[in-house]
Design an enzyme around this catalytic site. Structure first.
Site, PDB file in Angstrom:
ATOM      1  N   SER A   1      13.637  22.930  -5.888  1.00  0.00           N
ATOM      2  CA  SER A   1      13.094  22.926  -4.527  1.00  0.00           C
ATOM      3  C   SER A   1      12.411  21.617  -4.154  1.00  0.00           C
ATOM      4  O   SER A   1      12.348  21.266  -2.979  1.00  0.00           O
ATOM      5  CB  SER A   1      12.118  24.089  -4.347  1.00  0.00           C
ATOM      6  OG  SER A   1      11.066  24.007  -5.299  1.00  0.00           O
TER       7      SER A   1
ATOM      8  N   GLY B   1      14.542  26.915  -6.887  1.00  0.00           N
ATOM      9  CA  GLY B   1      14.411  27.910  -7.938  1.00  0.00           C
ATOM     10  C   GLY B   1      15.144  27.571  -9.225  1.00  0.00           C
ATOM     11  O   GLY B   1      14.980  28.263 -10.228  1.00  0.00           O
TER      12      GLY B   1
ATOM     13  N   ASN C   1      10.432  24.558 -12.607  1.00  0.00           N
ATOM     14  CA  ASN C   1      10.485  26.019 -12.638  1.00  0.00           C
ATOM     15  C   ASN C   1      10.434  26.561 -14.056  1.00  0.00           C
ATOM     16  O   ASN C   1       9.862  27.621 -14.296  1.00  0.00           O
ATOM     17  CB  ASN C   1      11.723  26.526 -11.888  1.00  0.00           C
ATOM     18  CG  ASN C   1      11.585  26.287 -10.400  1.00  0.00           C
ATOM     19  OD1 ASN C   1      10.565  26.604  -9.804  1.00  0.00           O
ATOM     20  ND2 ASN C   1      12.606  25.697  -9.805  1.00  0.00           N
TER      21      ASN C   1
ATOM     22  N   ASP D   1       1.743  26.879   0.173  1.00  0.00           N
ATOM     23  CA  ASP D   1       1.938  27.492  -1.144  1.00  0.00           C
ATOM     24  C   ASP D   1       1.294  26.702  -2.282  1.00  0.00           C
ATOM     25  O   ASP D   1       1.199  27.179  -3.407  1.00  0.00           O
ATOM     26  CB  ASP D   1       3.424  27.728  -1.431  1.00  0.00           C
ATOM     27  CG  ASP D   1       4.244  26.440  -1.537  1.00  0.00           C
ATOM     28  OD1 ASP D   1       3.675  25.325  -1.552  1.00  0.00           O
ATOM     29  OD2 ASP D   1       5.483  26.554  -1.606  1.00  0.00           O
TER      30      ASP D   1
ATOM     31  N   HIS E   1       4.729  22.892  -3.024  1.00  0.00           N
ATOM     32  CA  HIS E   1       5.759  22.045  -2.430  1.00  0.00           C
ATOM     33  C   HIS E   1       5.145  20.996  -1.501  1.00  0.00           C
ATOM     34  O   HIS E   1       4.380  21.346  -0.608  1.00  0.00           O
ATOM     35  CB  HIS E   1       6.764  22.915  -1.668  1.00  0.00           C
ATOM     36  CG  HIS E   1       7.493  23.847  -2.573  1.00  0.00           C
ATOM     37  ND1 HIS E   1       7.088  25.145  -2.778  1.00  0.00           N
ATOM     38  CD2 HIS E   1       8.577  23.644  -3.370  1.00  0.00           C
ATOM     39  CE1 HIS E   1       7.910  25.715  -3.646  1.00  0.00           C
ATOM     40  NE2 HIS E   1       8.814  24.824  -4.026  1.00  0.00           N
TER      41      HIS E   1
END
Length: 188
Positions: A12, A49, A78, A159, A162
């Site tokens: 991402s 992801g 991740n 979040d 990011h």
């Protein structure tokens, strides 16, 4: 069409999660290459992801399809966030590097730093994956992709994971520092 290809295989952070794709660092990299008169086409094969295992599974087909002059590997975040075994992460990255090199592609690996809540032992082992790769003479490594970003929450979306659109030019600068030495200028 560009003579040379740069393949970005990432997660991402490279897929422009939460922002317009044209605002992401990969699109901004294409703009910089064009502006600086480098004849490269950037292919963004990043999937939000993705882990190193996902990237390893997808890489052979991408290498065959795009035959990149340079392969940028931006994976591992991740894996780390899921607390996966660092030996597996390292092995997957090393296999991806070997696959790219077998196809005569130069390799740039982009590393990250994990949040401190994963504990000092795991975060140190995770960071050592990228510092260890940086000691290799046959690849280039940006140990901290988010250098200048991850120290300040204002650079992140809600979040907290990011980067914002405003932070993307900093990422391009971090990548450019290592990437520029791998590029060939168009002599036309």
């Amino acid at each position: 069409m560009a003579e040379n290809t740069i393949l970005v295989i990432g997660d991402s952070l490279s897929a422009a999660y939460g922002i317009e794709p044209k605002q992401g660092w990969v699109a901004l990299l294409q703009e910089k290459l064009t502006k600086e008169k480098f004849d490269y086409r950037v292919i963004n094969a990043s999937v939000s992801g993705d882990t190193t295992s996902n990237g390893l599974a997808r890489l052979p087909a991408a290498l065959k399809k795009y035959q990149p002059d340079i392969t940028i590997i931006q994976l591992g975040a991740n894996d780390g966030l899921r607390g996966l075994d660092t030996a597996v992460i390292k092995k997957n990255l090393e296999q991806m590097i070997a696959l790219a090199k077998k196809e005569k592609s130069k390799v740039l690996v982009l590393g990250i730093r994990l949040p401190t809540n994963y504990g000092p032992q795991y975060t140190t082992q995770f960071e050592q994956i990228f510092t260890g790769l940086a000691k290799r003479k046959d690849i280039h490594v940006v140990s901290l992709l988010l250098k200048g970003i991850d120290e300040n929450i204002i650079h992140f979306q809600a979040d907290g994971l990011h980067p914002t659109a405003a932070a993307q030019p900093i990422i391009v600068a971090n990548v450019w520092f290592q990437l520029s030495g791998l590029l060939r200028k168009n002599n036309n």
